[in-house]
Enzyme design. Structure first.
Site, mmCIF file in Angstrom:
data_model
loop_
_atom_site.group_PDB
_atom_site.id
_atom_site.type_symbol
_atom_site.label_atom_id
_atom_site.label_comp_id
_atom_site.label_asym_id
_atom_site.label_seq_id
_atom_site.Cartn_x
_atom_site.Cartn_y
_atom_site.Cartn_z
ATOM 1 C CG HIS A 1 3.061 -26.572 -15.566
ATOM 2 N ND1 HIS A 1 4.588 -26.380 -14.889
ATOM 3 C CD2 HIS A 1 2.587 -27.556 -14.993
ATOM 4 C CE1 HIS A 1 4.682 -27.284 -13.990
ATOM 5 N NE2 HIS A 1 3.557 -28.021 -14.023
ATOM 6 C CD GLU A 2 -1.004 -27.804 -15.308
ATOM 7 O OE1 GLU A 2 -1.205 -29.375 -15.247
ATOM 8 O OE2 GLU A 2 -0.743 -27.323 -13.936
ATOM 9 C CG HIS B 1 1.808 -32.426 -16.428
ATOM 10 N ND1 HIS B 1 2.526 -33.151 -15.815
ATOM 11 C CD2 HIS B 1 1.656 -31.260 -15.745
ATOM 12 C CE1 HIS B 1 2.994 -32.602 -14.738
ATOM 13 N NE2 HIS B 1 2.506 -31.258 -14.477
ATOM 14 C CD GLU C 1 5.940 -30.587 -12.426
ATOM 15 O OE1 GLU C 1 5.917 -29.470 -12.678
ATOM 16 O OE2 GLU C 1 5.031 -31.142 -12.380
#
Length: 492
Positions: free
Chosen positions: A257-258, A261, A287
């Site tokens: 997830h990170e 980003h 996001e």
């Protein structure tokens, strides 16, 4: 173009952006390696930095330069629009208030982390009250008589309003709830992963996964934090993760997830470095990058087949050899307490709850002292489970402690954008599953870089998604994806 005016603006903006990166690094340090006894001093340091930044953002010459600058191309036009927007916003917020918010939220973050660890909600509420009071004052200054919460949302998703989000959530909720009820009533339910998975092995695998999803470690690093996050931009983009030995998916998918980003920030056109368009255009678009990596790609049947073999190699045998069973485990649906660990069906229901609560809080319809009861009542109504402790309830997220009111809705907006991007990506790469089954994200990364990431803040959020997908963003692709995926997985 009035060359000197534009060049003066951009030089000033670059220096301001560099200082903002320094302030961000102080925040990263606070959440990773800062000694606990340094919290009060760090608050003063961040307040001082905010004072310097506020003075630069309100510099009187900016208005003069803007009046004399004419854009020569779309890049210059976008730079000027961003500078004008930031300048006008800064002028509305007094320097005193800006500095006090920086100081109090720095302290509040540490108090929140300690309260969360001790299950001490009462110890957190006084500083949360201070944060809410200051953010209401800031919102009122920005709104200029308009809706305070709209002004807050606009910080994270330019052009979006609370009413638009409410309408979007109203369109999403019925199909999400109906899908959840079908799943919970299904005859088949996959087992949960069982076992102990060493922390060092998890971190090594998470590092490899970050590289698979396009993270450049020559310009970044992974550290541990209470709440995973991504920090920085350009050539210094850092991510964090966390480890639970009984739940390796927490670490692995937080990292993916990170990384979404981080890969966005690392792949913006280098010509935009330290300029107003040199970062992600909005938190909703940001996001979308983390969610498409984590969910549509990272939790796909093809990729989880590859991940299973990686986990068997790193952790040894742990009782799962069937890729289909493992795929179901990764995507198991249940009404858990924790937003960041929520499955794709429940995740947006977590966001809808937070949106309603913080909107009421900022509007003055909900007092800080009543927030826990409101949270627990709403959670029971939405998820059918009673909150058993504060860390499973309103203490689980860092956002309110650091003043990020208006941020939560962008998570669901990002899911919606990710659904649209995934549809377009699959159309462009119809054989993508072959790559995913080999743990090869290079073509998917290239498509995302070319169609979205490299543009940074050049286009407005919805324009950017429309350009990448060939059609305006809507909820349909996300809902269609979820219904098809989980109908198959749960044999509905």
């Amino acid at each position: 173009m009035a060359k000197n005016a534009y060049e003066s603006l951009l030089f000033h903006a670059r220096e301001t952006a560099a200082l903002e990166q320094v302030a961000g690094r102080l925040g990263w340090d606070q959440e990773t390696v800062m000694p606990r006894g340094s919290a009060a001093q760090r608050g003063e340091e961040l307040a001082a930095m905010e004072g310097v930044l506020h003075a630069r953002r309100t510099e009187p010459r900016i208005a003069e330069w803007l009046a004399g600058a004419e854009p020569a191309d779309e890049v210059a036009a976008a730079q000027l629009a961003k500078i004008r927007r930031a300048h006008e916003r800064a002028l509305k917020v007094p320097a005193r208030l800006s500095q006090e918010i920086a100081r109090v939220t720095s302290l509040a973050q540490g108090i929140w982390a300690g309260a969360r660890a001790r299950e001490d909600l009462a110890g957190f509420l006084p500083v949360l009250g201070d944060v809410v009071r200051l953010k209401r004052e800031e919102g009122a200054a920005l709104a200029g008589g308009g809706d305070i919460y709209d002004a807050m949302i606009d910080d994270y998703e330019p052009g979006m309003t609370g009413a638009e989000i409410e309408t979007m959530f109203a369109a999403l909720r019925p199909r999400l709830v109906a899908l959840r009820e079908r799943i919970l009533g299904a005859a088949y339910h996959p087992p949960a992963l069982d076992g102990s998975f060493g922390a060092d092995a998890q971190l090594r695998l998470s590092r490899d996964l970050a590289q698979v999803f396009g993270y450049d470690f020559s310009r970044g690093r992974i550290d541990m934090a209470v709440h995973p996050f991504c920090s920085g931009g350009g050539n210094d983009v850092r991510i964090t993760t966390r480890v639970a030995e009984a739940d390796p998916f927490n670490c692995l998918y937080s990292t993916i997830h990170e990384t979404g980003h981080a890969a966005y920030e690392q792949n913006i056109d280098p010509d935009y470095l330290l300029t107003p368009i040199g970062g992600g255009v909005s938190m909703g678009v940001h996001e979308s990058q983390s969610r498409i990596c984590e969910n549509q790609l990272g939790r796909s049947r093809a990729f989880t087949g590859w991940l299973l073999e990686q986990m068997r190699e790193r952790f040894g045998e742990f009782g799962v050899t069937d890729p289909g069973v493992f795929y179901a485990m990764v995507n198991r649906v249940g009404p858990g307490f924790i937003r960041t660990e929520a499955d794709e069906v429940h995740y947006n229901l977590h966001i809808m709850m937070r949106f309603d609560l913080e909107r009421a809080l900022m509007g003055g319809d909900l007092a800080v002292g009543d927030l826990e009861a409101a949270w627990n009542d709403r959670f029971l109504a939405d998820f059918g489970v009673a909150v058993d402790r504060p860390s499973h309830g309103m203490l689980q997220d860092v956002h309110w402690s650091v003043g990020l009111f208006g941020y939560f809705p962008t998570y669901t907006l990002g899911n919606l954008y990710a659904g649209c991007l995934h549809k377009a990506l699959r159309a462009a790469l119809p054989d993508l599953d072959r790559d995913l089954a080999a743990g090869d994200l290079s073509r998917a990364n290239d498509w995302l870089h070319e169609n979205l990431r490299r543009h940074g803040g050049l286009y407005q959020p919805r324009e950017l998604i429309t350009r990448a997908c060939g059609e305006a963003p809507s909820a349909g692709p996300l809902l269609d994806y979820l219904e098809e995926k989980f109908a198959g997985l749960y044999r509905l």
